[in-house]
Design a protein around this motif. Structure first.
Motif, short mmCIF file in Angstrom:
data_model
loop_
_atom_site.label_atom_id
_atom_site.label_comp_id
_atom_site.label_asym_id
_atom_site.label_seq_id
_atom_site.Cartn_x
_atom_site.Cartn_y
_atom_site.Cartn_z
N GLN A 55 0.82 -1.22 0.00
CA GLN A 55 0.00 0.00 0.00
C GLN A 55 0.85 1.26 0.00
OE1 GLN A 55 -2.28 -0.58 3.53
NE2 GLN A 55 -3.49 -2.27 2.68
N GLN A 56 1.99 1.21 0.71
CA GLN A 56 2.82 2.39 0.88
C GLN A 56 3.91 2.51 -0.18
OE1 GLN A 56 2.22 4.75 3.32
NE2 GLN A 56 0.37 3.53 3.66
N GLY A 57 4.03 1.52 -1.06
CA GLY A 57 5.06 1.55 -2.08
C GLY A 57 6.46 1.41 -1.52
N LEU A 58 6.59 0.63 -0.45
CA LEU A 58 7.88 0.40 0.20
C LEU A 58 8.44 -0.97 -0.17
CD1 LEU A 58 7.02 1.73 3.78
CD2 LEU A 58 8.41 2.90 2.06
N ASP A 59 9.76 -1.08 -0.13
CA ASP A 59 10.41 -2.37 -0.37
C ASP A 59 10.71 -3.10 0.94
OD1 ASP A 59 10.62 -1.94 -3.19
OD2 ASP A 59 12.29 -0.57 -2.79
N ALA A 60 10.85 -2.34 2.03
CA ALA A 60 11.21 -2.96 3.31
C ALA A 60 10.72 -2.09 4.46
CB ALA A 60 12.72 -3.14 3.42
N VAL A 61 10.43 -2.76 5.57
CA VAL A 61 10.15 -2.06 6.83
C VAL A 61 11.16 -2.54 7.86
CG1 VAL A 61 8.54 -1.85 8.76
CG2 VAL A 61 7.70 -1.63 6.43
N VAL A 62 11.71 -1.60 8.60
CA VAL A 62 12.66 -1.89 9.68
C VAL A 62 11.97 -1.63 11.01
CG1 VAL A 62 14.88 -1.33 10.72
CG2 VAL A 62 14.61 -1.26 8.22
N ILE A 63 11.98 -2.63 11.88
CA ILE A 63 11.35 -2.52 13.19
C ILE A 63 12.43 -2.57 14.26
CG2 ILE A 63 9.87 -3.73 14.85
CD1 ILE A 63 8.08 -4.49 12.52
N LEU A 122 14.40 -5.90 13.16
CA LEU A 122 13.79 -6.80 12.20
C LEU A 122 13.68 -6.06 10.87
CD1 LEU A 122 10.91 -8.34 14.35
CD2 LEU A 122 13.23 -9.23 13.99
N VAL A 123 14.16 -6.68 9.81
CA VAL A 123 14.05 -6.12 8.47
C VAL A 123 13.17 -7.05 7.67
CG1 VAL A 123 15.29 -5.33 6.43
CG2 VAL A 123 16.38 -5.17 8.68
N ILE A 124 12.03 -6.55 7.22
CA ILE A 124 11.06 -7.38 6.53
C ILE A 124 10.80 -6.79 5.15
CG2 ILE A 124 8.70 -8.29 6.57
CD1 ILE A 124 8.85 -8.15 9.63
N THR A 125 11.04 -7.61 4.11
CA THR A 125 10.75 -7.22 2.74
C THR A 125 9.60 -8.08 2.23
OG1 THR A 125 12.21 -8.80 1.62
CG2 THR A 125 13.22 -6.77 2.46
N LYS A 126 9.33 -7.99 0.94
CA LYS A 126 8.23 -8.78 0.38
C LYS A 126 8.52 -10.27 0.41
CE LYS A 126 7.13 -4.84 -2.54
NZ LYS A 126 7.19 -4.25 -3.90
N ASP A 127 9.82 -10.64 0.46
CA ASP A 127 10.13 -12.07 0.43
C ASP A 127 11.30 -12.48 1.33
OD1 ASP A 127 12.15 -10.86 -0.98
OD2 ASP A 127 11.70 -11.85 -2.89
N ARG A 128 11.80 -11.57 2.15
CA ARG A 128 12.91 -11.90 3.06
C ARG A 128 12.63 -11.32 4.45
NH1 ARG A 128 18.00 -13.06 1.00
NH2 ARG A 128 18.44 -13.66 3.17
N LYS A 129 13.28 -11.93 5.45
CA LYS A 129 13.17 -11.46 6.84
C LYS A 129 14.53 -11.65 7.51
CE LYS A 129 9.99 -14.39 7.92
NZ LYS A 129 8.95 -15.15 8.69
N TRP A 130 15.06 -10.58 8.08
CA TRP A 130 16.31 -10.67 8.81
C TRP A 130 16.12 -10.18 10.24
CZ3 TRP A 130 16.61 -8.10 3.88
CH2 TRP A 130 17.29 -8.80 2.89
N LEU A 131 16.86 -10.76 11.16
CA LEU A 131 17.02 -10.22 12.51
C LEU A 131 18.47 -9.78 12.62
CD1 LEU A 131 15.68 -11.53 15.88
CD2 LEU A 131 18.07 -10.83 15.67
N VAL A 132 18.67 -8.51 12.88
CA VAL A 132 20.01 -7.91 12.92
C VAL A 132 20.32 -7.49 14.35
CG1 VAL A 132 21.50 -6.13 11.97
CG2 VAL A 132 19.64 -7.06 10.57
N SER A 133 21.48 -7.96 14.84
CA SER A 133 21.85 -7.65 16.23
C SER A 133 23.34 -7.83 16.40
CB SER A 133 21.09 -8.57 17.19
OG SER A 133 21.39 -8.27 18.53
N HIS A 134 23.87 -7.30 17.49
CA HIS A 134 25.24 -7.64 17.87
C HIS A 134 25.31 -9.13 18.23
CE1 HIS A 134 26.47 -3.25 18.68
NE2 HIS A 134 27.29 -3.72 17.75
N SER A 135 26.49 -9.69 18.11
CA SER A 135 26.67 -11.13 18.34
C SER A 135 26.34 -11.53 19.77
CB SER A 135 28.10 -11.53 18.01
OG SER A 135 29.02 -10.79 18.81
N MET A 136 26.43 -10.60 20.71
CA MET A 136 26.19 -10.93 22.12
C MET A 136 24.72 -11.26 22.39
SD MET A 136 26.62 -7.06 23.68
CE MET A 136 27.88 -6.58 22.48
N ASP A 137 23.83 -10.86 21.50
CA ASP A 137 22.40 -11.07 21.73
C ASP A 137 21.67 -11.82 20.62
OD1 ASP A 137 21.89 -9.63 24.27
OD2 ASP A 137 22.60 -7.89 23.14
N GLY A 138 22.24 -11.86 19.43
CA GLY A 138 21.51 -12.38 18.28
C GLY A 138 21.00 -13.80 18.45
N ARG A 139 21.85 -14.71 18.89
CA ARG A 139 21.43 -16.11 19.03
C ARG A 139 20.33 -16.25 20.08
NH1 ARG A 139 20.08 -19.59 16.16
NH2 ARG A 139 21.86 -18.97 14.90
#
Length: 373
Positions: A27-35, A63-80
């Motif tokens: 609806q918003q014409g965006l490729d990705a949303v970052v939360i 959290l990075v969410i696109t139309k077909d991908r999802k990433w969780l981005v964090s420092h290594s101390m917390d990511g896992r």
């Protein structure tokens, strides 16, 4: 510690919310949303917690969410830990970096380079999203409603037995510590904790706990959170019958609180509720009291947002949660209220706390009364 929602229900809930977000992308014409905000993280993950620093608005995972991908981005101390305990099975790809290699924000910018991006935090080149994302929280899902009811009922139980245990001479700080302990045992975090006694209730709208000791009158207000959802509840306790001026103020806030709850309906403007509130204050002989405190608005994954009561475009929707704080000098009303398919519901008012009936144009509403010991 009681859990509400099976792993299968949590995954289904998170999947449905991701579909809402991806429809928003289109609806918003965006490729990705970052939360990055904790409240939006909790919503999109069906109760996940990105906190390390409790008092920060932004968590330690993006959290990075696109139309077909999802990433969780964090420092290594917390990511896992986030992957294992907060978004397990939800299909995110983990992207981490060591603390000395830069910031998660820089990594997010690399992942989204060349994209049209919206974000709930300030990121270079991204469109800042605020109320647009909060609007996606509603309607609350079946799992959200089950959890809201559990939080409300648990708050009612805790406040009931803490209130009945209040000994004259106890300090506000001691009662605050008891509330923190009791809520913490149930896995609840308190985002706001107000405890005020006697003359401090009349003097201040927010009597934060001090060494002041209880004589006859107590106001208790914990704003509880679990799974990212809130139940902000205020309760009044008095030893013996309150003085006439305080009793009148108590009656006034209960009346206005009940009348507001009775108004709740899909499509109603928040400004119409505010107009009715101001009129009720005046009718009850308390003109001007509405100006001394926010008058309320939405809650849920956001702690409370009172700005909508002055937004001419904002309207109520079904399965939305509200936190209306009605104050008159010496008394306060505040109860978790949800607009369901069957009308308004107060899940934080239950057995063990005195209630009173308020007549409204839409029928009788039960609201909390003062507990007299």
């Amino acid at each position: 510690m009681e859990q509400v929602g099976t792993p299968e229900e949590i995954l289904a809930d998170a999947t449905g919310k991701q579909e809402r977000l991806r429809a928003f992308l289109e609806q918003q014409g965006l490729d990705a949303v970052v939360i990055g905000r904790q409240d939006n993280f909790a919503w999109i993950t069906a109760g996940g917690d990105s906190r390390v620093i409790t008092t920060a608005e932004t968590g330690f995972a993006y959290l990075v969410i696109t139309k077909d991908r999802k990433w969780l981005v964090s420092h290594s101390m917390d990511g896992r830990r986030f992957m294992d305990e907060q978004v397990s099975g939800q299909g995110y790809d983990l992207v981490t970096l060591f603390w000395h290699q830069g910031t998660p924000e820089q990594k997010v910018s690399e992942l989204t380079r060349g994209m049209k991006v919206g974000a709930d935090v300030a990121l270079p080149g991204a469109r800042l999203l605020g109320s647009e994302l909060v609007d996606l929280h509603y309607p609350l899902t079946d799992l959200d409603l089950l959890r809201c009811r559990w939080i409300g009922q648990t708050a009612n139980e805790i406040l009931g037995h803490v209130a009945r245990d209040l000994p004259p001479g106890v300090s506000e700080q001691e009662v605050a510590a008891r509330l923190l302990y009791e809520y913490g045992r149930e896995g609840l975090t308190i985002d706001v904790l107000i405890v005020g006694f006697d003359e401090r209730i009349t003097r201040y709208r927010h009597p934060m706990p001090t060494e002041n000791r209880l004589q006859r009158y107590a106001l208790l207000h914990p704003a509880a959170r679990r799974w990212g959802l809130h139940a902000n509840v205020t309760r009044l306790v008095h030893f013996g019958e309150p003085p006439s001026n305080i009793r009148r103020a108590m009656d006034g806030v209960a009346t206005i609180g009940g009348r507001v709850a009775g108004m709740l309906a899909p499509g109603l403007r928040f400004t119409d509720i505010l107009t009715e509130q101001i009129g009720l204050y005046r009718k009850l002989g308390y003109s001007g009291e509405w100006m001394y405190h926010f008058q309320g608005g939405i809650t849920g994954y956001v702690l409370a947002d009172a700005t909508r009561c002055t937004d001419q475009e904002a309207r109520l929707v079904e399965r939305q949660a509200y936190d209306y704080f009605i104050t008159i000098t010496g008394a306060k009303f505040e109860e978790l209220t949800i607009l369901t398919e069957d009308g308004p519901e107060m899940p934080s008012l239950g057995p063990g706390w005195p209630a009173r009936a308020v007549q409204t144009p839409n029928g009788e509403i039960s609201v909390p009364d003062v507990l007299i010991l």
